[in-house]
Design an enzyme around this catalytic site. Structure first.
Site, PDB file in Angstrom:
ATOM      1  N   LYS A 116       0.815  -1.213   0.000  1.00 44.11           N
ATOM      2  CA  LYS A 116       0.000   0.000   0.000  1.00 44.11           C
ATOM      3  C   LYS A 116       0.855   1.272   0.000  1.00 44.11           C
ATOM      4  CE  LYS A 116      -4.129  -1.916   2.222  1.00 44.11           C
ATOM      5  NZ  LYS A 116      -4.868  -2.208   0.981  1.00 44.11           N
ATOM      6  N   GLU A 199      -3.692   8.223   6.552  1.00 45.17           N
ATOM      7  CA  GLU A 199      -4.399   9.073   5.587  1.00 45.17           C
ATOM      8  C   GLU A 199      -5.686   9.605   6.174  1.00 45.17           C
ATOM      9  OE1 GLU A 199      -4.573   6.269   2.281  1.00 45.17           O
ATOM     10  OE2 GLU A 199      -6.589   5.637   2.831  1.00 45.17           O
ATOM     11  N   HIS A 234     -15.181  -3.588   6.674  1.00 50.34           N
ATOM     12  CA  HIS A 234     -14.462  -3.268   5.439  1.00 50.34           C
ATOM     13  C   HIS A 234     -14.525  -4.380   4.412  1.00 50.34           C
ATOM     14  CE1 HIS A 234     -13.033   0.236   7.541  1.00 50.34           C
ATOM     15  NE2 HIS A 234     -12.514  -0.524   8.483  1.00 50.34           N
ATOM     16  N   ARG A 292      -6.054  -9.372  -9.645  1.00 54.22           N
ATOM     17  CA  ARG A 292      -6.662 -10.697  -9.829  1.00 54.22           C
ATOM     18  C   ARG A 292      -8.113 -10.523 -10.243  1.00 54.22           C
ATOM     19  NH1 ARG A 292     -10.030 -10.142  -5.455  1.00 54.22           N
ATOM     20  NH2 ARG A 292      -9.090  -9.101  -3.681  1.00 54.22           N
TER      21      ARG A 292
HETATM   22  P1  ADP Z   1     -12.641  -8.518  -2.707  1.00 55.58           P
HETATM   23  O1  ADP Z   1     -12.447  -7.056  -2.885  1.00 55.58           O
HETATM   24  O2  ADP Z   1     -12.741  -9.234  -4.021  1.00 55.58           O
HETATM   25  O3  ADP Z   1     -13.703  -8.887  -1.736  1.00 55.58           O
HETATM   26  P2  ADP Z   1     -10.688  -9.265  -0.689  1.00 55.58           P
HETATM   27  O4  ADP Z   1      -9.313  -8.716  -0.676  1.00 55.58           O
HETATM   28  O5  ADP Z   1     -11.595  -8.802   0.369  1.00 55.58           O
HETATM   29  O6  ADP Z   1     -11.264  -8.993  -2.131  1.00 55.58           O
HETATM   30  O7  ADP Z   1     -10.575 -10.856  -0.653  1.00 55.58           O
HETATM   31  C1  ADP Z   1     -11.156 -11.707  -1.636  1.00 55.58           C
HETATM   32  C2  ADP Z   1     -11.511 -13.022  -1.019  1.00 55.58           C
HETATM   33  O8  ADP Z   1     -10.356 -13.747  -0.689  1.00 55.58           O
HETATM   34  C3  ADP Z   1     -12.345 -12.898   0.231  1.00 55.58           C
HETATM   35  O9  ADP Z   1     -13.407 -13.816   0.144  1.00 55.58           O
HETATM   36  C4  ADP Z   1     -11.394 -13.233   1.358  1.00 55.58           C
HETATM   37  O10 ADP Z   1     -12.052 -13.933   2.383  1.00 55.58           O
HETATM   38  C5  ADP Z   1     -10.385 -14.121   0.666  1.00 55.58           C
HETATM   39  N1  ADP Z   1      -9.025 -13.924   1.181  1.00 55.58           N
HETATM   40  C6  ADP Z   1      -8.391 -12.757   1.363  1.00 55.58           C
HETATM   41  N2  ADP Z   1      -7.141 -12.962   1.822  1.00 55.58           N
HETATM   42  C7  ADP Z   1      -6.980 -14.306   1.916  1.00 55.58           C
HETATM   43  C8  ADP Z   1      -5.905 -15.175   2.306  1.00 55.58           C
HETATM   44  N3  ADP Z   1      -4.738 -14.705   2.717  1.00 55.58           N
HETATM   45  N4  ADP Z   1      -6.107 -16.493   2.267  1.00 55.58           N
HETATM   46  C9  ADP Z   1      -7.285 -16.986   1.859  1.00 55.58           C
HETATM   47  N5  ADP Z   1      -8.318 -16.235   1.473  1.00 55.58           N
HETATM   48  C10 ADP Z   1      -8.186 -14.921   1.501  1.00 55.58           C
HETATM   49  P1  ADP Z   2      -7.946  -3.839   1.813  1.00 54.06           P
HETATM   50  O1  ADP Z   2      -6.663  -4.154   1.157  1.00 54.06           O
HETATM   51  O2  ADP Z   2      -8.006  -4.373   3.195  1.00 54.06           O
HETATM   52  O3  ADP Z   2      -9.122  -4.170   0.952  1.00 54.06           O
HETATM   53  P2  ADP Z   2      -8.492  -1.010   1.191  1.00 54.06           P
HETATM   54  O4  ADP Z   2      -7.503   0.073   1.215  1.00 54.06           O
HETATM   55  O5  ADP Z   2      -8.970  -1.468  -0.147  1.00 54.06           O
HETATM   56  O6  ADP Z   2      -7.917  -2.240   2.008  1.00 54.06           O
HETATM   57  O7  ADP Z   2      -9.754  -0.570   2.066  1.00 54.06           O
HETATM   58  C1  ADP Z   2     -10.811  -1.428   2.384  1.00 54.06           C
HETATM   59  C2  ADP Z   2     -12.051  -0.636   2.752  1.00 54.06           C
HETATM   60  O8  ADP Z   2     -11.773   0.270   3.844  1.00 54.06           O
HETATM   61  C3  ADP Z   2     -12.579   0.264   1.644  1.00 54.06           C
HETATM   62  O9  ADP Z   2     -13.468  -0.411   0.798  1.00 54.06           O
HETATM   63  C4  ADP Z   2     -13.265   1.380   2.429  1.00 54.06           C
HETATM   64  O10 ADP Z   2     -14.527   0.949   2.850  1.00 54.06           O
HETATM   65  C5  ADP Z   2     -12.411   1.530   3.664  1.00 54.06           C
HETATM   66  N1  ADP Z   2     -11.392   2.612   3.520  1.00 54.06           N
HETATM   67  C6  ADP Z   2     -10.135   2.482   3.061  1.00 54.06           C
HETATM   68  N2  ADP Z   2      -9.480   3.667   3.067  1.00 54.06           N
HETATM   69  C7  ADP Z   2     -10.352   4.576   3.558  1.00 54.06           C
HETATM   70  C8  ADP Z   2     -10.296   5.991   3.837  1.00 54.06           C
HETATM   71  N3  ADP Z   2      -9.188   6.710   3.630  1.00 54.06           N
HETATM   72  N4  ADP Z   2     -11.391   6.580   4.351  1.00 54.06           N
HETATM   73  C9  ADP Z   2     -12.509   5.869   4.593  1.00 54.06           C
HETATM   74  N5  ADP Z   2     -12.629   4.557   4.380  1.00 54.06           N
HETATM   75  C10 ADP Z   2     -11.579   3.902   3.862  1.00 54.06           C
END
Ligand code: ADP
Ligand code: ADP
Ligand code: MG
Length: 495
Positions: A116, A199, A234, A292
């Site tokens: 990130k 942030e 989240h 992905r």
């Molecule tokens: P999306 O934005 O598509 O929901 P996420 O980053 O939340 O993506 O994760 C996608 C899926 O993969 C979710 O169902 C989560 O439970 C699963 N997942 C995320 N990280 C891992 C991991 N390290 N091992 C296994 N499953 C994972």
């Molecule tokens: P992850 O890799 O765990 O998916 P993200 O950066 O994509 O992390 O953030 C996941 C979720 O957290 C976002 O979909 C949003 O709901 C919330 N989020 C992330 N950054 C912010 C922000 N700066 N302010 C408010 N909500 C946030």
């Protein structure tokens, strides 16, 4: 084109990928852990390889065993699905070193977007708007100064974070020190990396993401947006396309920013650029790129008419993406609900057990992607996602109606689900008006009451238990390892 693809995943996404392979005339190899011997994805595949114990570390996260399985089965490519090793750059590199094609972007692109901190710096350089904040800070004093400049509330994130983990909202300076210490410890434990970034926390924001595609010839397109603001912890629960908030101008700007982000890392294959959108400012900011196939890709498929998995495979095989941006359009409206085996009355704890009855809805404009059937066991080893229910209709209003009916018709007995919860969300005026921000489900909708189980459902479940005993003999036969056994044809997915 490939002859045979190994799918290094399980459940609904493994089956989804196998369907695409079958349509392209490619043989499929499933992998399975001890807990998945009888799983639907194993029965659906042409071949299946055992890869280890139930715990993901011993099987679906074991890169060496997966690559060995791909070699032993004489596969020529590996599709990682989502989750597990799909965003693991070393795995992508190891697959390629074993002379197999990784169906996804290059290891370098995954690495560049996986961090990130690094990705945010890169995006700023490439002119992609990012959330105001700071990276590379060391020590409490630096964070304190940064937070003051940004203005509270602020969000602390782990550089290596993912899946909604490793994030902390800080509302006042008095909470900051403890939050940093806890976040560092949590990040070190979960990801082996304690680096943090800070942030601005955008409290009333929406999550809007753009699907992109790059081919191996340097062409890029975007397939428009998905609004994913209904979230808990989240994590997304309901997704849709188009977003009820975007104007054509904003859509165009976000699409262009997403393509720029992909271009900056020499991206190819399917990817998703996530943005946070502030409706008050009408501004959007880069969050991260998921390198992905995304869980919610079906909503994009329904509005664009494209099969994203087909294109992942064809692009991995070296084909050019045949459409230019101006040839791509959104038609109608699609919504996805993630049906989880989770109990809303216990704070959404996973609910495990045998599926006494599992009857997904069907009808015009309804799609169900699932890895379960009646009689299957929902275990605590994996994500409790039972099915993705996706509907498509001419307008948002009609799609909401269709989804409410489809949820109503979804019969699941044996585990508790979030189906009633999602129906209640769709009933609210906030959802109907597209006013749901990422915090809405946990704050405004927090007081939702769990309905009492009705008598009919209990009786149906008891009856299903009796009927189920008859179903078992057939599943025992279709679980035999011989892939050409004609009894397999009577399995649920072939009927
Ligand atoms: P999306 O934005 O598509 O929901 P996420 O980053 O939340 O993506 O994760 C996608 C899926 O993969 C979710 O169902 C989560 O439970 C699963 N997942 C995320 N990280 C891992 C991991 N390290 N091992 C296994 N499953 C994972
Ligand atoms: P992850 O890799 O765990 O998916 P993200 O950066 O994509 O992390 O953030 C996941 C979720 O957290 C976002 O979909 C949003 O709901 C919330 N989020 C992330 N950054 C912010 C922000 N700066 N302010 C408010 N909500 C946030
Ligand atoms: Mg994310």
């Amino acid at each position: 084109m490939f002859n045979k693809i190994l799918i290094a995943n399980r459940g609904e996404i493994a089956i989804r990928i196998m369907r695409a392979c079958r349509e392209l005339g490619i043989r499929t190899v499933a992998v399975y852990s001890d807990a998945d011997r009888n799983a639907q994805h194993v029965q659906f595949a042409d071949e299946a390889m055992f890869i280890g114990d139930a715990a993901p570390k011993e099987s679906y996260l074991n890169a060496d065993v997966l690559i060995q399985a791909a070699r032993n089965s004489q596969s020529d490519a590996v599709h990682p699905g989502y989750g597990f090793l799909s965003e693991n750059a070393s795995f992508a590199a190891a697959v390629e070193s074993a002379n197999l094609t990784f169906i996804g972007p290059s290891a370098d692109s995954i690495r560049a977007m996986g961090d990130k901190v690094e990705s945010k710096i890169l995006m700023k350089k490439s002119g992609v708007p990012t959330v105001p904040g700071y990276e590379g800070l060391e020590g409490y004093d630096d964070f304190k100064k940064a937070a003051k400049k940004i203005g509270y509330p602020v969000l602390i994130k782990a550089a290596a974070g993912g899946g909604g983990r490793g994030m902390r909202v800080v509302n006042t300076e008095s909470e900051l020190k403890e939050a940093i210490e806890l976040a560092e410890r949590e990040a070190l434990n979960a990801f082996g990396d304690e680096r943090l970034l800070i942030e601005k926390y955008l409290a009333e924001a929406h999550h809007i993401e753009i699907q992109v595609f790059g081919d191996k010839h340097g062409n890029f397109v975007h397939l428009f947006e998905r609004e994913c603001s209904v979230q808990r912890r989240h994590q997304k629960i309901i997704e849709e396309s188009p977003s009820p908030l975007l104007t054509p101008e904003l859509r165009e700007q976000m699409g262009q920013a997403a393509v720029n982000a992909a271009r900056a890392v020499g991206y190819y294959n399917a990817g998703t650029v996530e943005f946070i959108f502030d409706p008050n400012l009408s501004s959007f900011f880069f969050l991260e790129m998921n390198t992905r196939l995304q869980v919610e890709h079906p909503v994009t498929e329904l509005v664009t008419g494209l099969d994203l998995v087909h294109w992942q495979i064809r692009i991995a095989a070296g084909e050019k993406f045949p459409f230019t941006q101006s040839e791509l359009h959104q038609h109608g409206h699609a919504i996805e609900c993630r049906v989880y085996a989770e109990d809303p009355s216990t704070g959404f704890l996973p609910s495990t057990g045998r599926l006494l009855q599992f009857i997904p809805p069907h009808g015009p404009g309804i799609r169900v992607d699932s890895g379960f059937a009646t009689g299957d066991e929902v275990t605590h080893f994996y994500d409790p996602l039972l099915a993705k229910l996706i509907v498509h209709a001419g307008s948002r209003e009609d799609a909401i109606k269709r989804m409410k009916n489809a949820l109503n018709d979804f019969i699941v007995h044996g585990v508790v689900t979030n189906i009633d919860y999602m129906r209640a969300v769709l009933e609210t005026d906030d959802f109907k008006q597209g006013k749901v921000s990422t915090r809405w489900a946990e704050t405004k909708f927090g007081e939702w009451n769990v309905p009492q189980p009705d008598l009919h459902a209990l009786i149906a479940a008891a009856l299903a238990d009796v009927v189920f005993v008859g179903g078992r003999a057939q599943s025992a036969v279709s679980n035999e390892t011989d892939p050409f056994n004609p009894w397999k044809q009577t399995g649920n997915y072939r009927n």
